[in-house]
Design a protein around this motif. Structure first.
Motif, PDB file in Angstrom:
ATOM      1  N   PRO A 183      42.739  17.641 -21.227  1.00 24.31           N
ATOM      2  CA  PRO A 183      42.667  18.513 -19.922  1.00 24.31           C
ATOM      3  C   PRO A 183      42.566  20.018 -20.307  1.00 24.31           C
ATOM      4  CG  PRO A 183      44.738  17.601 -20.192  1.00 24.31           C
ATOM      5  CD  PRO A 183      44.116  17.221 -21.311  1.00 24.31           C
ATOM      6  N   GLU A 184      41.495  20.583 -20.819  1.00 21.52           N
ATOM      7  CA  GLU A 184      41.620  21.996 -21.164  1.00 21.52           C
ATOM      8  C   GLU A 184      40.364  22.766 -20.695  1.00 21.52           C
ATOM      9  OE1 GLU A 184      40.209  22.317 -25.618  1.00 21.52           O
ATOM     10  OE2 GLU A 184      41.319  20.394 -25.608  1.00 21.52           O
ATOM     11  N   SER A 185      40.378  23.807 -20.479  1.00 18.85           N
ATOM     12  CA  SER A 185      39.192  24.690 -19.946  1.00 18.85           C
ATOM     13  C   SER A 185      37.975  24.711 -20.785  1.00 18.85           C
ATOM     14  CB  SER A 185      39.796  26.193 -19.662  1.00 18.85           C
ATOM     15  OG  SER A 185      40.475  26.238 -18.485  1.00 18.85           O
ATOM     16  N   GLY A 186      36.760  24.426 -20.353  1.00 25.75           N
ATOM     17  CA  GLY A 186      35.684  24.506 -21.264  1.00 25.75           C
ATOM     18  C   GLY A 186      35.779  23.080 -21.943  1.00 25.75           C
ATOM     19  N   GLY A 187      36.201  22.221 -21.587  1.00 25.38           N
ATOM     20  CA  GLY A 187      36.391  21.114 -22.437  1.00 25.38           C
ATOM     21  C   GLY A 187      34.993  20.162 -22.839  1.00 25.38           C
ATOM     22  N   MET A 188      33.870  20.546 -21.936  1.00 18.54           N
ATOM     23  CA  MET A 188      32.651  19.810 -22.508  1.00 18.54           C
ATOM     24  C   MET A 188      32.135  20.394 -23.639  1.00 18.54           C
ATOM     25  SD  MET A 188      31.549  17.721 -19.803  1.00 18.54           S
ATOM     26  CE  MET A 188      29.685  17.815 -19.849  1.00 18.54           C
ATOM     27  N   VAL A 189      32.454  21.680 -24.281  1.00 19.04           N
ATOM     28  CA  VAL A 189      32.071  22.073 -25.281  1.00 19.04           C
ATOM     29  C   VAL A 189      32.855  21.554 -26.475  1.00 19.04           C
ATOM     30  CG1 VAL A 189      30.540  23.841 -24.540  1.00 19.04           C
ATOM     31  CG2 VAL A 189      32.895  24.345 -24.988  1.00 19.04           C
ATOM     32  N   ARG A 190      34.131  21.065 -26.211  1.00 18.02           N
ATOM     33  CA  ARG A 190      35.214  20.835 -27.189  1.00 18.02           C
ATOM     34  C   ARG A 190      35.099  19.205 -27.778  1.00 18.02           C
ATOM     35  NH1 ARG A 190      38.386  23.498 -30.174  1.00 18.02           N
ATOM     36  NH2 ARG A 190      40.328  22.507 -29.197  1.00 18.02           N
ATOM     37  N   TYR A 191      34.538  18.291 -26.679  1.00 16.51           N
ATOM     38  CA  TYR A 191      34.906  16.993 -27.210  1.00 16.51           C
ATOM     39  C   TYR A 191      33.975  16.549 -28.505  1.00 16.51           C
ATOM     40  CZ  TYR A 191      35.997  17.089 -22.060  1.00 16.51           C
ATOM     41  OH  TYR A 191      36.312  17.488 -21.053  1.00 16.51           O
ATOM     42  N   SER A 192      32.984  16.812 -28.861  1.00 19.82           N
ATOM     43  CA  SER A 192      32.109  16.230 -29.888  1.00 19.82           C
ATOM     44  C   SER A 192      32.609  17.281 -31.130  1.00 19.82           C
ATOM     45  CB  SER A 192      30.789  16.743 -29.983  1.00 19.82           C
ATOM     46  OG  SER A 192      30.502  18.005 -29.568  1.00 19.82           O
ATOM     47  N   HIS A 193      33.590  18.146 -30.928  1.00 25.73           N
ATOM     48  CA  HIS A 193      34.225  18.796 -31.907  1.00 25.73           C
ATOM     49  C   HIS A 193      35.400  17.823 -32.509  1.00 25.73           C
ATOM     50  CE1 HIS A 193      35.470  22.490 -34.332  1.00 25.73           C
ATOM     51  NE2 HIS A 193      36.725  22.176 -33.933  1.00 25.73           N
ATOM     52  N   TYR A 194      36.204  17.388 -31.474  1.00 26.78           N
ATOM     53  CA  TYR A 194      37.337  16.623 -31.835  1.00 26.78           C
ATOM     54  C   TYR A 194      36.765  15.278 -32.473  1.00 26.78           C
ATOM     55  CZ  TYR A 194      40.573  18.819 -28.706  1.00 26.78           C
ATOM     56  OH  TYR A 194      41.433  19.779 -28.170  1.00 26.78           O
ATOM     57  N   SER A 195      35.679  14.521 -32.113  1.00 32.91           N
ATOM     58  CA  SER A 195      35.176  13.462 -32.602  1.00 32.91           C
ATOM     59  C   SER A 195      34.392  13.476 -33.959  1.00 32.91           C
ATOM     60  CB  SER A 195      34.517  12.740 -31.525  1.00 32.91           C
ATOM     61  OG  SER A 195      33.002  13.342 -31.186  1.00 32.91           O
ATOM     62  N   HIS A 196      33.604  14.619 -34.178  1.00 28.56           N
ATOM     63  CA  HIS A 196      32.708  14.434 -34.933  1.00 28.56           C
ATOM     64  C   HIS A 196      32.747  15.979 -36.153  1.00 28.56           C
ATOM     65  CE1 HIS A 196      30.991  11.360 -32.936  1.00 28.56           C
ATOM     66  NE2 HIS A 196      30.138  10.989 -33.926  1.00 28.56           N
TER      67      HIS A 196
ATOM     68  N   ILE B 262      32.716  29.294 -22.936  1.00 25.60           N
ATOM     69  CA  ILE B 262      32.879  30.327 -24.070  1.00 25.60           C
ATOM     70  C   ILE B 262      33.991  30.194 -24.594  1.00 25.60           C
ATOM     71  CG2 ILE B 262      32.795  32.707 -24.738  1.00 25.60           C
ATOM     72  CD1 ILE B 262      30.111  31.344 -24.468  1.00 25.60           C
ATOM     73  N   TYR B 263      35.229  30.343 -23.963  1.00 21.47           N
ATOM     74  CA  TYR B 263      36.589  29.960 -24.188  1.00 21.47           C
ATOM     75  C   TYR B 263      36.739  28.910 -25.245  1.00 21.47           C
ATOM     76  CZ  TYR B 263      41.430  28.843 -23.650  1.00 21.47           C
ATOM     77  OH  TYR B 263      42.746  28.469 -23.966  1.00 21.47           O
ATOM     78  N   GLY B 264      36.115  27.773 -24.773  1.00 24.71           N
ATOM     79  CA  GLY B 264      36.310  26.435 -25.715  1.00 24.71           C
ATOM     80  C   GLY B 264      35.420  26.849 -26.668  1.00 24.71           C
ATOM     81  N   MET B 265      34.453  27.321 -27.033  1.00 23.73           N
ATOM     82  CA  MET B 265      33.573  27.528 -28.127  1.00 23.73           C
ATOM     83  C   MET B 265      34.323  28.510 -29.069  1.00 23.73           C
ATOM     84  SD  MET B 265      29.854  27.909 -26.562  1.00 23.73           S
ATOM     85  CE  MET B 265      28.817  27.983 -27.898  1.00 23.73           C
ATOM     86  N   GLU B 266      35.029  29.410 -28.756  1.00 23.13           N
ATOM     87  CA  GLU B 266      35.977  30.095 -29.533  1.00 23.13           C
ATOM     88  C   GLU B 266      37.002  29.458 -30.043  1.00 23.13           C
ATOM     89  OE1 GLU B 266      39.346  32.540 -30.690  1.00 23.13           O
ATOM     90  OE2 GLU B 266      39.506  31.126 -28.839  1.00 23.13           O
ATOM     91  N   ARG B 267      37.459  28.354 -29.321  1.00 22.78           N
ATOM     92  CA  ARG B 267      38.762  27.637 -29.855  1.00 22.78           C
ATOM     93  C   ARG B 267      38.062  26.616 -30.968  1.00 22.78           C
ATOM     94  NH1 ARG B 267      42.352  24.519 -26.009  1.00 22.78           N
ATOM     95  NH2 ARG B 267      43.629  24.492 -27.874  1.00 22.78           N
TER      96      ARG B 267
END
Length: 536
Positions: free
Chosen positions: A70-83, A327-332
């Protein structure tokens, strides 16, 4: 390292659902029924049903991910977690392009409807061209630019202000489309129109036309708003319950409205107009407003002209909020400058990211000056952005089984596989050469990723590449199949119609299995598990 601690969790489940609904019902409802009928005739009704079913399968995989992270900009983060970072970057880039370009297209839609007002100064804002083309003139662009700035300012001061303004707008823009459909059905409904074919002959269900309508008539584009509740998961109360409620609820309500509108549109077109060239020959500039005038519902036409500002603007406001969180998520993820991850300590919004999206919105606005042109770019980029979600959801079941899951989707192994295969079919239905062009758009962004990899000394690049080979091979493979596919979908005819759909399905299944097996226990997912363990 940017922190999410200043993000405020102030959005409840109903407000979150309205955020999704507000994103789904934008400019798509103003033009979608007309474009779908032009492609599939009365079969357009089934196109909306099929489109909703496909989007629902994809959205449910994202709902599990959104509740889990549950984080802002999550749609750009999930594949980063998995792959890892490379798949994460490609998925994030496609997702961001698909969403940020919606901001200017909503402004363009408002001005295009405005251009059908009965005054010359309004009509001069848009130049109409054959085959649904056309673009805004300089005065029209200026008004669209002002609307984009208004969307920006309404989000500049806190998520609470955004949520309040969006709730009021969404309630209004839900009522108007539903009222439009019901009023047109009650005023001169021609049931015989449902027996008229695409080119004026007797109607027979054309499956290829229905499938193409799903991908290119604005249906996928219209339903894309389900992402907004997921991207705002960091601001949600009790995300495990709020996110699935918001995602499923917004899709179901929007589907009901869209089907009513499609039935109303098909029944309201005067039969004498259909007699000339069938559904393919109907060419409206502001479809529902012109139909309202034809059946003497002038009050409805006025309401539609007003709503042509409010519906797209509500979506534009929502997407201005969600793209900033992206963009916040992509920076992370480590692929954007750190300044873009800065959260304003008082207002709780990522203002530097908002400024970047404002500049990019202006670029899209001035390079793609017509709704149809920009909507085509968005539709195909949207389909690409759907691909990683189902694979990531299933991969994380294997690589992070102990990660806390407030929402656990029943039957995910089958659902995720079906979602990926259907997303693959959608991309194929979008027709060659669009499929090839969007892959080039993905390649354009890779130098940005390589820059940040070089900056980090190519740290762990081998593992990132190994986790990404499935996606690197998938995109050109599907482009090749699209090029060689049947002429029903713009291909060169090396595959016959029917066989091409089977081949695409097999390609989807193979790459889904490969993608799930390519996932690995990334440092990001290990950090997420550690954070959850220490938090308990």
């Amino acid at each position: 390292m940017s922190s999410s601690s200043n993000i405020r969790r102030e959005v409840g489940p109903f407000a979150l659902m309205l955020t999704g609904l507000g994103s789904i019902i934008g400019s798509g409802w103003l033009f979608g029924a007309w474009k779908a009928a032009g492609l599939a005739g009365p079969g357009a009704v089934w196109a909306w049903v099929l489109g909703a079913a496909i989007i629902m399968t994809i959205a449910l995989t994202y709902a599990e991910l959104g509740a889990m992270f549950p984080e802002s900009g999550g749609m750009v983060r999930y594949s980063h977690y998995s792959h890892g970072s490379l798949v994460g970057f490609i998925g994030a880039w496609a997702n961001w392009i698909a969403i940020v370009s919606v901001i200017p297209v909503e402004a363009e839609a408002s001005v295009q409807y405005m251009a059908s007002w009965p005054w010359k100064w309004a009509q001069d804002m848009y130049v109409h061209m054959p085959n649904g083309g056309g673009e805004l003139t300089h005065p029209g662009l200026a008004i669209a630019a002002v609307l984009v700035v208004i969307y920006f300012l309404l989000n500049f001061w806190s998520v609470k202000l955004f949520a309040r303004s969006n709730t009021a707008i969404t309630v209004f823009k839900l009522v108007v489309p539903a009222a439009t459909g019901l009023a047109l059905i009650a005023s001169g409904f021609h049931s015989e129109n449902f027996s008229v074919g695409i080119h004026g002959d007797a109607h027979a269900l054309d499956l290829a036309a229905v499938l193409t309508a799903v991908a290119t008539a604005g249906i996928v584009f219209s339903f894309n708003g389900f992402q907004s509740p997921v991207n705002l998961a960091g601001e949600a109360h009790n995300p495990g319950k709020s996110i699935p409620f918001a995602v499923v609820g917004s899709i179901v309500l929007a589907t009901i409205v869209y089907i009513i509108l499609q039935v109303a549109y098909i029944g309201a077109v005067p039969p004498e107009m259909l007699a000339k060239a069938g559904w393919h020959g109907i060419d409206f500039r502001s479809p529902f407003a012109e139909l309202a005038i034809i059946v003497n519902l002038h009050w409805l036409a006025m309401l539609l002209y007003i709503d042509a500002f409010i519906s797209p603007s509500g979506t534009g406001i929502t997407y201005t909020a969600t793209t900033a969180r992206m963009i916040y998520g992509m920076e992370r993820n480590g692929t954007m400058p750190k300044v873009l991850g800065t959260i304003h300590p008082k207002w709780g919004v990522p203002r530097p990211a908002m400024w970047l999206n404002l500049v990019v919105s202006f670029a899209f606005l001035f390079f793609f000056r017509g709704w149809g042109t920009l909507a085509a770019v968005i539709s195909v980029a949207t389909i690409i952005s759907y691909l990683t979600g189902p694979v990531s959801a299933m991969t994380l079941r294997r690589t992070a089984p102990h990660l806390h899951r407030p929402l656990r989707i029943v039957g995910l192994p089958v659902l995720a596989g079906v979602a990926f295969i259907l997303a693959t079919e959608l991309l194929y239905w979008a027709r060659w050469p669009l499929t090839g062009e969007i892959i080039l758009l993905m390649v354009v962004a890779l130098p940005v990723y390589f820059y940040y990899q070089a900056k980090s000394g190519w740290h762990d690049f081998g593992r990132q590449l190994k986790g990404a080979w499935w996606l690197i091979c998938y995109l050109p493979t599907l482009a090749l199949v699209s090029w060689a596919g049947s002429d029903m979908f713009g291909g060169h005819g090396y595959l016959s119609y029917g066989m091409d759909l089977v081949v695409v399905g097999v390609v989807g299944l193979v790459f889904y299995v490969w993608g799930v097996k390519s996932g690995w226990r990334t440092p990001s997912v290990e950090a997420a598990e550690l954070e959850h363990t220490s938090g308990n």
